[in-house]
Design a protein around this motif. Structure first.
Motif, PDB file in Angstrom:
ATOM      1  N   ASN A  24       0.855  -1.188   0.000  1.00 51.82           N
ATOM      2  CA  ASN A  24       0.000   0.000   0.000  1.00 51.82           C
ATOM      3  C   ASN A  24       0.894   1.241   0.000  1.00 51.82           C
ATOM      4  O   ASN A  24       1.469   1.606   1.026  1.00 51.82           O
ATOM      5  N   PRO A  25       1.067   1.915  -1.145  1.00 45.22           N
ATOM      6  CA  PRO A  25       2.005   3.049  -1.251  1.00 45.22           C
ATOM      7  C   PRO A  25       1.740   4.159  -0.237  1.00 45.22           C
ATOM      8  O   PRO A  25       2.683   4.786   0.257  1.00 45.22           O
ATOM      9  N   GLU A  26       0.483   4.389   0.090  1.00 38.81           N
ATOM     10  CA  GLU A  26       0.154   5.468   1.023  1.00 38.81           C
ATOM     11  C   GLU A  26       0.721   5.209   2.419  1.00 38.81           C
ATOM     12  O   GLU A  26       1.057   6.147   3.151  1.00 38.81           O
ATOM     13  N   SER A  49       3.564   3.997   3.236  1.00 37.19           N
ATOM     14  CA  SER A  49       5.002   4.272   3.346  1.00 37.19           C
ATOM     15  C   SER A  49       5.347   5.747   3.193  1.00 37.19           C
ATOM     16  O   SER A  49       6.511   6.130   3.374  1.00 37.19           O
ATOM     17  N   ILE A  50       4.351   6.593   2.856  1.00 40.64           N
ATOM     18  CA  ILE A  50       4.630   8.011   2.610  1.00 40.64           C
ATOM     19  C   ILE A  50       5.326   8.701   3.786  1.00 40.64           C
ATOM     20  O   ILE A  50       6.299   9.442   3.589  1.00 40.64           O
ATOM     21  N   PRO A  51       4.917   8.483   5.047  1.00 44.33           N
ATOM     22  CA  PRO A  51       5.583   9.174   6.166  1.00 44.33           C
ATOM     23  C   PRO A  51       7.052   8.792   6.341  1.00 44.33           C
ATOM     24  O   PRO A  51       7.798   9.510   7.033  1.00 44.33           O
ATOM     25  N   TYR A  52       7.484   7.707   5.724  1.00 42.39           N
ATOM     26  CA  TYR A  52       8.855   7.218   5.914  1.00 42.39           C
ATOM     27  C   TYR A  52       9.762   7.554   4.727  1.00 42.39           C
ATOM     28  O   TYR A  52      10.896   7.081   4.653  1.00 42.39           O
ATOM     29  N   ASN A  53       9.227   8.348   3.799  1.00 43.51           N
ATOM     30  CA  ASN A  53      10.014   8.789   2.649  1.00 43.51           C
ATOM     31  C   ASN A  53      10.038  10.307   2.591  1.00 43.51           C
ATOM     32  O   ASN A  53       9.036  10.966   2.891  1.00 43.51           O
ATOM     33  N   LYS A  54      11.179  10.853   2.207  1.00 45.70           N
ATOM     34  CA  LYS A  54      11.315  12.307   2.168  1.00 45.70           C
ATOM     35  C   LYS A  54      10.615  12.932   0.974  1.00 45.70           C
ATOM     36  O   LYS A  54      10.257  14.103   0.998  1.00 45.70           O
ATOM     37  N   THR A  55      10.482  12.177  -0.117  1.00 47.33           N
ATOM     38  CA  THR A  55       9.909  12.744  -1.339  1.00 47.33           C
ATOM     39  C   THR A  55       8.827  11.844  -1.885  1.00 47.33           C
ATOM     40  O   THR A  55       8.702  10.679  -1.512  1.00 47.33           O
ATOM     41  N   ASN A  56       8.045  12.400  -2.801  1.00 44.71           N
ATOM     42  CA  ASN A  56       7.066  11.611  -3.537  1.00 44.71           C
ATOM     43  C   ASN A  56       7.808  10.821  -4.597  1.00 44.71           C
ATOM     44  O   ASN A  56       8.371  11.383  -5.539  1.00 44.71           O
ATOM     45  N   LEU A  57       7.835   9.509  -4.458  1.00 42.20           N
ATOM     46  CA  LEU A  57       8.654   8.670  -5.335  1.00 42.20           C
ATOM     47  C   LEU A  57       8.224   8.754  -6.793  1.00 42.20           C
ATOM     48  O   LEU A  57       9.032   8.573  -7.700  1.00 42.20           O
ATOM     49  N   LEU A 114       5.078  -0.725   9.912  1.00 41.55           N
ATOM     50  CA  LEU A 114       4.691  -1.246   8.608  1.00 41.55           C
ATOM     51  C   LEU A 114       4.752  -2.773   8.603  1.00 41.55           C
ATOM     52  O   LEU A 114       5.454  -3.383   9.425  1.00 41.55           O
ATOM     53  N   THR A 115       4.025  -3.361   7.662  1.00 44.26           N
ATOM     54  CA  THR A 115       4.058  -4.813   7.491  1.00 44.26           C
ATOM     55  C   THR A 115       4.765  -5.142   6.178  1.00 44.26           C
ATOM     56  O   THR A 115       4.405  -4.620   5.121  1.00 44.26           O
ATOM     57  N   ASN A 116       5.767  -5.992   6.264  1.00 44.64           N
ATOM     58  CA  ASN A 116       6.528  -6.423   5.086  1.00 44.64           C
ATOM     59  C   ASN A 116       7.037  -5.260   4.222  1.00 44.64           C
ATOM     60  O   ASN A 116       6.795  -5.228   2.998  1.00 44.64           O
ATOM     61  N   PRO A 117       7.740  -4.299   4.823  1.00 46.40           N
ATOM     62  CA  PRO A 117       8.289  -3.196   4.013  1.00 46.40           C
ATOM     63  C   PRO A 117       9.526  -3.643   3.232  1.00 46.40           C
ATOM     64  O   PRO A 117      10.222  -4.583   3.618  1.00 46.40           O
TER      65      PRO A 117
END
Length: 256
Positions: free
Chosen positions: A60-62, A64-72, A128-131
Motif C-alpha cells: 500500500n504506497p500510502e 510508506s509516505i511518512p517514511y520517505n522524504k519525497t514523492n517517489l 509497517l508490514t513487510n516493508p
C-alpha cells in the motif's frame, strides 16, 4: 666484433621484452581461470559525510509516505542533484535522522546492513508490514591523477566498482604510466591508508583495494621512459635506438 654484435642484439631484445611486460595487465593469470567471488567479504562501509538515498516501499504506497522524504512518483531518477539534496547526510557521530524513527546509529554498517536495520525497526515497532527498504549511497566519487588519458574526479553509483573499471573512467593509463606502482590513498574509520598497487600481478584480486571506495584517490606515476624523456640516453626506447644505430654502423664496417 661478432660477439659485440650478438651482445647488442640481446640487449635490444631484452629492452623490447621489458617494455612489453611493463604494459601488460595481469600477465601472470592462467587462461580460463575461474574463481568464485565471495561478496559477503566485500564491506564498503558507510562513512561520515556520505549522503544516502533511502526508499521505503510497501504494498500500500500510502502507508510508506511518512517514511520517505519525497514523492517517489514525482522524483526523477536521473535528477541526481535533487536526490542528493533530499538524501540523508551521515553526521560526525555516524548517525542519520530518519522520519518517524528518529536518530539511527549506522557505525560499522554498509548499505545492506542499514537496509536490514530499518526494516527490522519498522516491523518491530509496528509501523509497517513487510516493508521493502532500499539504501543507496549517492555521493560516491573517486579521483585519478597522473599518467592517465583523462584525469579528474568521477562519480559512480555501482555498489561494487573495481579498480580496472575505475581506470576505465579515466580512459586507461597512458603508455607512460607505471603499472607496477600505482598509489591508492584511502580514508576510512578516521585513518588514512596508502597502498602500492601492481596492476600486472593477478594477486590484486585478493587485495582490499581491488574494489574502489568512496573518496579514494589513485595516483599513476610516470614510468622510467617518461621521466628520462628529456635526455636521448636514458629511456629503454632511446637505448634500443642507440644500440640499433651502433649495430648498423658495425655491420657496415664489417661488410666493407
Amino acid at each position: 666484433m661478432k660477439n659485440f654484435c650478438i651482445t647488442l642484439l640481446i640487449l635490444i631484445f631484452l629492452f623490447s621484452c621489458s617494455t612489453k611486460n611493463n604494459l601488460v595487465y595481469i600477465k601472470n593469470s592462467e587462461k580460463e581461470n575461474i574463481t568464485k567471488i565471495d561478496y559477503s567479504k566485500i564491506k564498503n562501509l558507510i562513512e561520515i559525510g556520505d549522503i544516502l538515498n533511502i526508499v521505503v516501499q510497501t504494498i500500500n504506497p500510502e502507508a510508506s509516505i511518512p517514511y520517505n522524504k519525497t514523492n517517489l512518483i514525482q522524483t526523477s531518477v536521473n535528477n541526481i542533484d535533487l536526490v542528493k539534496l533530499e538524501g540523508y547526510l551521515v553526521d560526525k557521530n555516524m548517525m542519520i535522522n530518519f522520519p518517524v524513527l528518529g536518530k539511527i546509529s549506522i557505525y560499522d554498517f554498509d548499505t545492506e546492513d542499514l537496509e536490514n536495520k530499518i526494516t527490522k525497526l519498522l516491523i518491530d515497532g509496528g509501523h509497517l508490514t513487510n516493508p521493502t527498504v532500499k539504501v543507496r549511497r549517492v555521493n560516491s566519487k573517486f579521483t585519478i591523477i597522473g599518467e592517465v588519458s583523462l584525469a579528474g574526479t568521477f562519480s559512480y553509483y555501482d555498489k561494487n566498482l573495481n579498480i580496472f573499471q575505475a581506470l576505465g573512467y579515466a580512459g586507461d593509463l597512458t603508455i607512460e604510466g607505471k603499472r607496477k606502482n600505482v598509489t591508492l590513498i584511502r580514508e576510512e574509520n578516521g585513518l588514512r591508508k596508502i597502498y602500492k598497487i601492481d596492476l600486472t600481478n593477478s594477486n590484486i584480486f585478493k587485495k582490499p583495494f581491488y574494489y574502489i571506495k568512496n573518496n579514494d584517490v589513485l595516483i599513476v606515476e610516470p614510468n622510467f621512459s617518461k621521466v628520462k624523456s628529456a635526455g636521448f640516453i636514458g629511456s629503454p626506447s632511446s637505448i634500443a635506438s642507440f644500440a640499433s644505430l651502433i649495430l648498423s654502423l658495425t655491420l657496415l664496417i664489417i661488410n666493407r
